[in-house]
Design a protein around this motif. Sequence first.
Motif, PDB file in Angstrom:
ATOM      1  N   GLN A  68      75.940  36.527  35.858  1.00  0.00           N
ATOM      2  CA  GLN A  68      76.194  37.836  35.272  1.00  0.00           C
ATOM      3  C   GLN A  68      75.075  38.793  35.688  1.00  0.00           C
ATOM      4  N   VAL A  69      75.436  40.047  35.937  1.00  0.00           N
ATOM      5  CA  VAL A  69      74.476  41.069  36.355  1.00  0.00           C
ATOM      6  C   VAL A  69      74.357  42.103  35.244  1.00  0.00           C
ATOM      7  N   TYR A  70      73.119  42.473  34.920  1.00  0.00           N
ATOM      8  CA  TYR A  70      72.853  43.428  33.850  1.00  0.00           C
ATOM      9  C   TYR A  70      71.903  44.518  34.349  1.00  0.00           C
ATOM     10  N   GLN A  71      71.992  45.686  33.745  1.00  0.00           N
ATOM     11  CA  GLN A  71      71.039  46.776  33.993  1.00  0.00           C
ATOM     12  C   GLN A  71      70.362  47.146  32.674  1.00  0.00           C
ATOM     13  N   THR A  72      69.066  47.439  32.769  1.00  0.00           N
ATOM     14  CA  THR A  72      68.320  47.835  31.586  1.00  0.00           C
ATOM     15  C   THR A  72      67.193  48.769  32.009  1.00  0.00           C
ATOM     16  N   LYS A  73      66.322  49.098  31.069  1.00  0.00           N
ATOM     17  CA  LYS A  73      65.217  50.022  31.324  1.00  0.00           C
ATOM     18  C   LYS A  73      63.902  49.341  30.971  1.00  0.00           C
ATOM     19  N   LEU A  74      62.950  49.394  31.894  1.00  0.00           N
ATOM     20  CA  LEU A  74      61.586  48.996  31.594  1.00  0.00           C
ATOM     21  C   LEU A  74      60.878  50.272  31.149  1.00  0.00           C
ATOM     22  N   THR A  75      60.935  50.519  29.837  1.00  0.00           N
ATOM     23  CA  THR A  75      60.589  51.828  29.295  1.00  0.00           C
ATOM     24  C   THR A  75      59.147  52.220  29.573  1.00  0.00           C
ATOM     25  N   SER A  76      58.221  51.293  29.418  1.00  0.00           N
ATOM     26  CA  SER A  76      56.807  51.635  29.555  1.00  0.00           C
ATOM     27  C   SER A  76      56.453  52.100  30.956  1.00  0.00           C
ATOM     28  N   LEU A  78      53.975  46.538  40.993  1.00  0.00           N
ATOM     29  CA  LEU A  78      54.621  45.896  39.848  1.00  0.00           C
ATOM     30  C   LEU A  78      54.214  44.433  39.719  1.00  0.00           C
ATOM     31  N   TYR A  79      54.038  43.745  40.836  1.00  0.00           N
ATOM     32  CA  TYR A  79      53.763  42.314  40.814  1.00  0.00           C
ATOM     33  C   TYR A  79      52.267  41.992  40.809  1.00  0.00           C
ATOM     34  N   THR A  80      51.450  42.999  40.578  1.00  0.00           N
ATOM     35  CA  THR A  80      50.000  42.809  40.557  1.00  0.00           C
ATOM     36  C   THR A  80      49.443  43.176  39.181  1.00  0.00           C
ATOM     37  N   PRO A  81      48.802  42.249  38.494  1.00  0.00           N
ATOM     38  CA  PRO A  81      48.217  42.570  37.187  1.00  0.00           C
ATOM     39  C   PRO A  81      46.778  43.059  37.277  1.00  0.00           C
ATOM     40  N   TYR A  82      46.335  43.411  38.480  1.00  0.00           N
ATOM     41  CA  TYR A  82      44.935  43.780  38.711  1.00  0.00           C
ATOM     42  C   TYR A  82      44.828  45.165  39.348  1.00  0.00           C
ATOM     43  N   THR A  83      43.617  45.727  39.261  1.00  0.00           N
ATOM     44  CA  THR A  83      43.275  46.952  39.973  1.00  0.00           C
ATOM     45  C   THR A  83      42.193  46.619  41.001  1.00  0.00           C
ATOM     46  N   LYS A  84      42.396  47.081  42.237  1.00  0.00           N
ATOM     47  CA  LYS A  84      41.445  46.705  43.284  1.00  0.00           C
ATOM     48  C   LYS A  84      41.498  47.711  44.433  1.00  0.00           C
ATOM     49  N   HIS A  85      40.336  47.897  45.070  1.00  0.00           N
ATOM     50  CA  HIS A  85      40.243  48.714  46.283  1.00  0.00           C
ATOM     51  C   HIS A  85      40.173  47.796  47.496  1.00  0.00           C
ATOM     52  N   PHE A  86      40.902  48.152  48.551  1.00  0.00           N
ATOM     53  CA  PHE A  86      40.914  47.402  49.802  1.00  0.00           C
ATOM     54  C   PHE A  86      40.451  48.300  50.946  1.00  0.00           C
ATOM     55  N   ALA A 100      52.001  45.302  32.264  1.00  0.00           N
ATOM     56  CA  ALA A 100      53.103  45.977  31.576  1.00  0.00           C
ATOM     57  C   ALA A 100      54.431  45.287  31.880  1.00  0.00           C
ATOM     58  N   TYR A 101      54.604  44.847  33.108  1.00  0.00           N
ATOM     59  CA  TYR A 101      55.810  44.121  33.511  1.00  0.00           C
ATOM     60  C   TYR A 101      55.949  42.823  32.721  1.00  0.00           C
ATOM     61  N   LEU A 102      54.863  42.069  32.603  1.00  0.00           N
ATOM     62  CA  LEU A 102      54.904  40.824  31.848  1.00  0.00           C
ATOM     63  C   LEU A 102      55.104  41.063  30.360  1.00  0.00           C
ATOM     64  N   GLU A 103      54.549  42.153  29.844  1.00  0.00           N
ATOM     65  CA  GLU A 103      54.777  42.492  28.440  1.00  0.00           C
ATOM     66  C   GLU A 103      56.261  42.781  28.201  1.00  0.00           C
ATOM     67  N   ILE A 116      51.491  36.102  42.494  1.00  0.00           N
ATOM     68  CA  ILE A 116      50.314  36.569  41.753  1.00  0.00           C
ATOM     69  C   ILE A 116      50.683  36.835  40.300  1.00  0.00           C
ATOM     70  N   VAL A 117      51.744  37.603  40.073  1.00  0.00           N
ATOM     71  CA  VAL A 117      52.133  37.917  38.702  1.00  0.00           C
ATOM     72  C   VAL A 117      52.659  36.670  37.989  1.00  0.00           C
ATOM     73  N   SER A 118      53.263  35.741  38.718  1.00  0.00           N
ATOM     74  CA  SER A 118      53.724  34.495  38.104  1.00  0.00           C
ATOM     75  C   SER A 118      52.552  33.646  37.630  1.00  0.00           C
ATOM     76  N   THR A 119      51.557  33.501  38.483  1.00  0.00           N
ATOM     77  CA  THR A 119      50.379  32.708  38.108  1.00  0.00           C
ATOM     78  C   THR A 119      49.680  33.328  36.909  1.00  0.00           C
ATOM     79  N   TYR A 120      49.491  34.632  36.948  1.00  0.00           N
ATOM     80  CA  TYR A 120      48.861  35.330  35.836  1.00  0.00           C
ATOM     81  C   TYR A 120      49.685  35.140  34.556  1.00  0.00           C
ATOM     82  N   GLY A 121      51.000  35.236  34.678  1.00  0.00           N
ATOM     83  CA  GLY A 121      51.862  35.110  33.516  1.00  0.00           C
ATOM     84  C   GLY A 121      51.785  33.744  32.872  1.00  0.00           C
ATOM     85  N   VAL A 122      51.805  32.692  33.677  1.00  0.00           N
ATOM     86  CA  VAL A 122      51.739  31.338  33.116  1.00  0.00           C
ATOM     87  C   VAL A 122      50.375  31.076  32.478  1.00  0.00           C
TER      88      VAL A 122
END
Length: 266
Positions: free
Chosen positions: A4-12, A90-98, A116-119, A152-158
């Motif tokens: 099943q396919v759904y649409q929603t809003k990531l409000t934040s 979206l998939y990065t829970p960090y802030t960094k300069h490269f 915010a994505y994981l929340e 990255i976001v998966s590891t952080y999430g777990v």
Amino acid sequence: MNIQVYQTKLTSLDMDVTFRVMTPDGYETSSCRYPVLYMHDGQDLFYDEDAVNGHSLRYAQYYRQYSRYLPQIIIVGIDCPMNNAVRTKLYTPYTKHFEVPEGVNFESDIQGDGKAYLEWITGELKPWIDANYRTRPEGEYTALGGYSTGAIVSTYGVLCYPQYFSRLLVMSGAFYIWMDCLDKTLDSSNMDHVRYIYLDVSTRERGRYTTPEQYMAGTAIMNQRFISYGFDEDHLQYQVIEGMTHDQRAWRLRFPDAVRWVFRDL
């Protein structure tokens, strides 16, 4: 099997989100409750026609042929943004300069939206899934997975949401360029809740910024870090695959075994 396919809003983050829910054979006629795998890049999971570049993991086709050899679970695939820079953010829970060399298509400053994505996943999506599907909602039965920056976001999430996830599935993780940030997360995390970890990498991976050597090195470092925290071969699977590139055609060959591993006790 049903999807099943759904649409929603990531409000934040003021972001429209599509997600797909695959239930296993027999779901409609049984009263069983099922473990759940949450996967990023959900549009690439099931069918080529939905995939960003026309190549998917083809898991729907694989499941039809080999379901008797697979764990019977619910899979929730969360579609990614189409823009690579937005996806990385979206998939990065960090802030960094490269320090990005001229001609390389990568952002020099990333302020990640991964937290915010994981929340949203833990605070809105997972409660909705648990209310509308017959899940086993406990973290003990729930996995989080992804590839490349999705790792990255998966590891952080777990690691950082122990009440929600205990199983980690990551393929071709872009760990190396985020290792300084990941080290801090690893050092501050209690991993007693983590049941199974699947890690893999191939010798010809190349991302927008990460080189083949960095893919190999980053995954090897993560493997050693997990070993140092007490994970053994019964709970940690680490694979190096020769000659495969960084794309869905390579990941589709590894994904079913990765699913089997992280749900190997069920």
